[in-house]
Design a protein around this motif. Structure first.
Motif, PDB file in Angstrom:
ATOM      1  N   ILE A 142     -45.742 -24.352  17.687  1.00  0.00           N
ATOM      2  CA  ILE A 142     -44.989 -23.100  17.678  1.00  0.00           C
ATOM      3  C   ILE A 142     -45.725 -22.070  18.521  1.00  0.00           C
ATOM      4  O   ILE A 142     -46.953 -22.126  18.666  1.00  0.00           O
ATOM      5  N   PHE A 143     -44.967 -21.156  19.113  1.00  0.00           N
ATOM      6  CA  PHE A 143     -45.529 -19.992  19.791  1.00  0.00           C
ATOM      7  C   PHE A 143     -45.088 -18.754  19.023  1.00  0.00           C
ATOM      8  O   PHE A 143     -43.940 -18.665  18.582  1.00  0.00           O
ATOM      9  N   ASP A 144     -45.979 -17.787  18.896  1.00  0.00           N
ATOM     10  CA  ASP A 144     -45.586 -16.535  18.243  1.00  0.00           C
ATOM     11  C   ASP A 144     -44.587 -15.767  19.094  1.00  0.00           C
ATOM     12  O   ASP A 144     -43.635 -15.173  18.575  1.00  0.00           O
ATOM     13  N   GLU A 145     -44.820 -15.781  20.403  1.00  0.00           N
ATOM     14  CA  GLU A 145     -43.944 -15.041  21.312  1.00  0.00           C
ATOM     15  C   GLU A 145     -43.834 -15.778  22.645  1.00  0.00           C
ATOM     16  O   GLU A 145     -44.793 -16.412  23.096  1.00  0.00           O
ATOM     17  N   GLY A 204     -49.869 -16.871  21.456  1.00  0.00           N
ATOM     18  CA  GLY A 204     -50.171 -17.091  20.049  1.00  0.00           C
ATOM     19  C   GLY A 204     -49.662 -18.404  19.493  1.00  0.00           C
ATOM     20  O   GLY A 204     -49.399 -19.368  20.208  1.00  0.00           O
ATOM     21  N   GLY A 205     -49.532 -18.444  18.184  1.00  0.00           N
ATOM     22  CA  GLY A 205     -49.093 -19.668  17.515  1.00  0.00           C
ATOM     23  C   GLY A 205     -50.124 -20.765  17.653  1.00  0.00           C
ATOM     24  O   GLY A 205     -51.336 -20.559  17.464  1.00  0.00           O
ATOM     25  N   THR A 206     -49.667 -21.958  18.015  1.00  0.00           N
ATOM     26  CA  THR A 206     -50.553 -23.115  18.154  1.00  0.00           C
ATOM     27  C   THR A 206     -51.593 -22.892  19.248  1.00  0.00           C
ATOM     28  O   THR A 206     -52.690 -23.454  19.186  1.00  0.00           O
ATOM     29  N   LEU A 207     -51.271 -22.070  20.253  1.00  0.00           N
ATOM     30  CA  LEU A 207     -52.228 -21.800  21.332  1.00  0.00           C
ATOM     31  C   LEU A 207     -53.536 -21.235  20.789  1.00  0.00           C
ATOM     32  O   LEU A 207     -54.606 -21.464  21.368  1.00  0.00           O
ATOM     33  N   ASN A 208     -53.468 -20.502  19.689  1.00  0.00           N
ATOM     34  CA  ASN A 208     -54.671 -19.874  19.139  1.00  0.00           C
ATOM     35  C   ASN A 208     -55.704 -20.885  18.660  1.00  0.00           C
ATOM     36  O   ASN A 208     -56.866 -20.539  18.461  1.00  0.00           O
ATOM     37  N   ASP A 209     -55.286 -22.111  18.472  1.00  0.00           N
ATOM     38  CA  ASP A 209     -56.196 -23.160  17.998  1.00  0.00           C
ATOM     39  C   ASP A 209     -56.622 -24.097  19.120  1.00  0.00           C
ATOM     40  O   ASP A 209     -57.062 -25.220  18.866  1.00  0.00           O
ATOM     41  N   TYR A 251     -52.983 -16.771  25.343  1.00  0.00           N
ATOM     42  CA  TYR A 251     -51.746 -16.801  26.120  1.00  0.00           C
ATOM     43  C   TYR A 251     -51.833 -17.863  27.211  1.00  0.00           C
ATOM     44  O   TYR A 251     -52.928 -18.231  27.660  1.00  0.00           O
ATOM     45  N   LEU A 252     -50.686 -18.353  27.638  1.00  0.00           N
ATOM     46  CA  LEU A 252     -50.566 -19.271  28.769  1.00  0.00           C
ATOM     47  C   LEU A 252     -49.429 -18.749  29.641  1.00  0.00           C
ATOM     48  O   LEU A 252     -48.292 -18.636  29.181  1.00  0.00           O
ATOM     49  N   GLN A 253     -49.743 -18.416  30.884  1.00  0.00           N
ATOM     50  CA  GLN A 253     -48.745 -17.833  31.780  1.00  0.00           C
ATOM     51  C   GLN A 253     -48.470 -18.755  32.964  1.00  0.00           C
ATOM     52  O   GLN A 253     -49.403 -19.302  33.565  1.00  0.00           O
TER      53      GLN A 253
END
Length: 466
Positions: free
Chosen positions: A216-219, A115-120, A181-183
Motif C-alpha cells: 500500500i502507498f499512503d499517497e 509512505g505506506g510500504t515504502l517506509n519499510d 517517496y519514490l518519484q
C-alpha cells in the motif's frame, strides 16, 4: 491508498442534462440534478453520461476540486438516458490538489508514491530527533538515490528518498524523516490513461522487494512541471482502493533500497522492458494476503516453474556478459545447440543422397529441433547447485536441502498436473518449491550486479520467511 475525506459530492460532466454525484468508499452514485418533481420522470430532461477516450468521467466537487473517475474502456461503457439514478464502482479516481483554476487532464510530467510500504524499504526507515538545539538545521543526511532508466515510454528519472518533517517550538525542536517517496519523472509527458502502466510497474518492484503483493502507498500524486521554478509540483492526487490488509514487514525482512543501491534501477528497468522472457510477468507465486504466507499449491508450483524457465531463457538470450553462476548452464545449452546443428546437417545430407522426405515429414523432423532444449530438471539443477550455499542462508530450517531428485520430482509433478493427472502435493515438493523461489530471486539479483557477498547478506534477512 487512504480514502479522500475532503469531499463527498459534486457535479459530473454529462453528454446531455445535468447530474450530481456522491462518493461512498469508491462507489459513485449519479443523480439527476432536477429540482421539480414533474421533471424527474421526463426522459427529455434525463442525463446521459459519455465516457471520453481516456476512460475517465470528469466532474468537479462541491468545494471546487476537479475530479476524474475511472470507468474502464469507453467501448464497454455506455449509458442510455438515465431518468433518476446510476451507480458505478471504481478502483481509481483522481482529485485536483488545488481548486482555483481548472485542472488540465491532458498531460502530466511525473508520478510520486509516498509512505505506506515504502517506509519499510530503508534499513533505517525512521529517524527522529527531539528536543534538539535550534542550531540543528534540516541538512541531516537523507540518503537519496537517483538514476535514469530506459523504457518503452522514454527515459524516466527515478528518485527515491525521504521527506523531512520538522516541528519547531519555543523550547524544543523535533525532526523526522519517516516518510519515504519514490518519484518517476518522465522525459515525455504522459496521458491520464497511461498512469496505470507506471503504477503497475512500481507495484511489481515493491512486490519483489517485500516478497508480498499486499502492499500500500499512503499517497500517490500526479505532478506537473513548473518552468519558472524548474521543478515539478503536486497537481492531482490518485486514490486507489486497497484490495487486502497491507503487509506488515520490518526493514530487517525486506530487500531495502539502500542495500541494493543502483541495482534498484536495474530491477525497475527490467520490469519495464518488453523482452519476451521477462520473469516479472510470471511472479504470481508471491502471497497476496497474510493468510497466503507459507501456502503452497499446484497452481503456485506451475507459476514458479514458468517464472524460472523465463529467467533461464532471459539469461541465455541476454546480450550482457553472463555471470559465473550461469556458465555451466550456458555451456550445456551451447553443446546441445551444436548437436542440433550437426543433426540438421545429417538430415540434409541424407536427403541429398537418398532423396528428400515428403514436405510434411521434413517439416516435422526440423520442427523437433526448433523447440529442443535441455530438460527443465537439468536446467534448474545446473543453476541451483551454483547457488546452494547461498540458498542455505535464506531459510531458517536447513536440515534437509533439496537435491537433484527433489527438483526432478517437482518438474514431474508440474508436467503431470498440467496434463490433468491428479498428483499429491507432499511436504518435500513444497520445500523444494520455496527453494526455487529463492533461486529466482538470487538469479535475478546476481544477473543485475549483486555479488556473492552481498547476496549472502540479503539472504540472511530471511525475506521469504516472513
Amino acid at each position: 491508498m487512504k480514502e479522500s475525506d475532503f469531499f463527498s459530492t459534486g457535479t459530473i460532466e454529462c453528454k446531455r442534462g445535468t447530474a450530481v454525484f456522491s462518493n461512498d468508499n469508491y462507489t459513485f452514485s449519479f443523480l439527476n440534478a432536477l429540482s421539480k418533481k414533474p421533471n424527474v420522470y421526463d426522459r427529455e430532461k434525463a442525463f446521459t453520461l459519455s465516457l471520453p477516450d481516456d476512460g475517465f468521467l470528469k466532474g468537479v466537487t462541491h468545494d471546487g476540486h476537479d475530479i476524474a473517475i475511472y470507468c474502464g474502456s469507453p467501448e464497454k461503457f455506455g449509458t442510455p438516458e438515465i431518468p433518476s439514478y446510476y451507480k458505478i464502482r471504481t478502483s481509481t479516481y483522481i482529485v485536483q490538489c488545488g481548486n482555483q483554476a481548472s485542472c488540465d487532464w491532458s498531460h502530466f510530467e511525473a508520478i510520486e508514491f509516498r509512505g505506506g510500504t515504502l517506509n519499510d524499504l530503508f534499513t533505517f526507515s525512521a529517524s527522529t530527533l527531539a528536543n534538539c538545539p535550534k542550531s540543528i538545521e534540516s541538512n541531516t543526511d537523507f540518503r537519496c538515490l537517483s538514476g535514469t532508466i530506459s523504457t518503452p515510454y522514454g527515459n524516466i528519472k527515478v528518485t527515491i528518498g525521504k521527506i523531512p518533517h520538522e516541528h519547531r517550538g519555543p523550547d524544543e525542536y523535533s525532526f523526522s524523516n519517516r516518510t519515504v517517496y519514490l518519484q518517476l519523472l518522465f522525459s515525455k509527458s504522459i496521458k491520464l490513461n497511461e498512469i496505470f502502466h507506471h503504477i503497475e510497474n512500481v507495484n511489481k518492484l515493491i512486490f519483489f522487494l517485500t516478497s508480498h503483493k499486499n502492499i500500500i502507498f499512503d499517497e500517490m500524486y500526479l505532478l506537473k512541471w513548473h518552468d519558472e521554478c524548474c521543478q515539478v509540483f503536486d497537481d492531482a492526487q490518485i486514490f486507489q482502493e486497497p484490495s487486502v490488509t497491507p503487509v506488515q514487514k520490518t526493514p530487517w525482512h525486506n530487500l531495502c533500497f539502500d542495500e541494493l543501491n543502483d541495482v534498484v534501477f536495474s530491477l525497475l528497468q527490467l520490469i519495464y522492458s518488453n523482452i519476451p522472457n521477462n520473469p516479472f510477468c510470471f511472479m504470481d507465486f508471491l502471497p497476496s494476503s497474510p493468510q497466503d504466507v507459507g501456502r503452497m499449491s499446484t497452481d503456485i508450483i506451475h507459476s514458479i516453474v514458468t517464472c524460472l524457465e523465463c529467467e533461464l531463457a532471459r539469461v541465455k538470450t541476454s546480450n550482457s556478459t553472463p555471470d559465473n553462476k550461469s556458465a555451466t548452464y550456458l555451456a550445456e545449452s551451447d553443446k546441445l545447440s551444436s548437436l542440433i546443428k550437426e543433426l540438421k546437417k545429417t538430415i540434409c545430407s541424407f536427403e541429398e543422397e537418398n532423396g528428400p522426405f515428403p514436405r510434411k515429414t521434413h517439416d516435422t523432423l526440423m520442427g523437433v529441433f526448433k523447440h529442443l532444449t535441455l530438460a527443465d530438471a537439468d536446467k534448474f539443477y545446473l543453476t541451483y547447485e551454483k547457488y546452494i550455499d547461498i540458498l542455505r542462508l535464506l531459510f531458517f530450517d536447513t536440515s534437509s536441502i533439496p537435491n537433484r531428485e527433489d527438483i526432478e520430482n517437482l518438474v514431474i509433478h508440474r508436467n503431470r498436473t498440467t496434463h490433468g493427472t491428479q498428483q499429491i502435493l507432499d511436504k518435500r515438493l513444497c520445500e523444494t518449491a520455496f527453494y526455487l523461489i529463492g533461486l529466482i530471486y538470487c538469479m535475478i539479483l546476481h544477473s543485475l550486479g549483486v555479488d556473492d557477498t552481498q547476496l549472502k547478506k540479503l539472504c540472511q534477512k530471511h525475506f521469504l520467511s516472513e
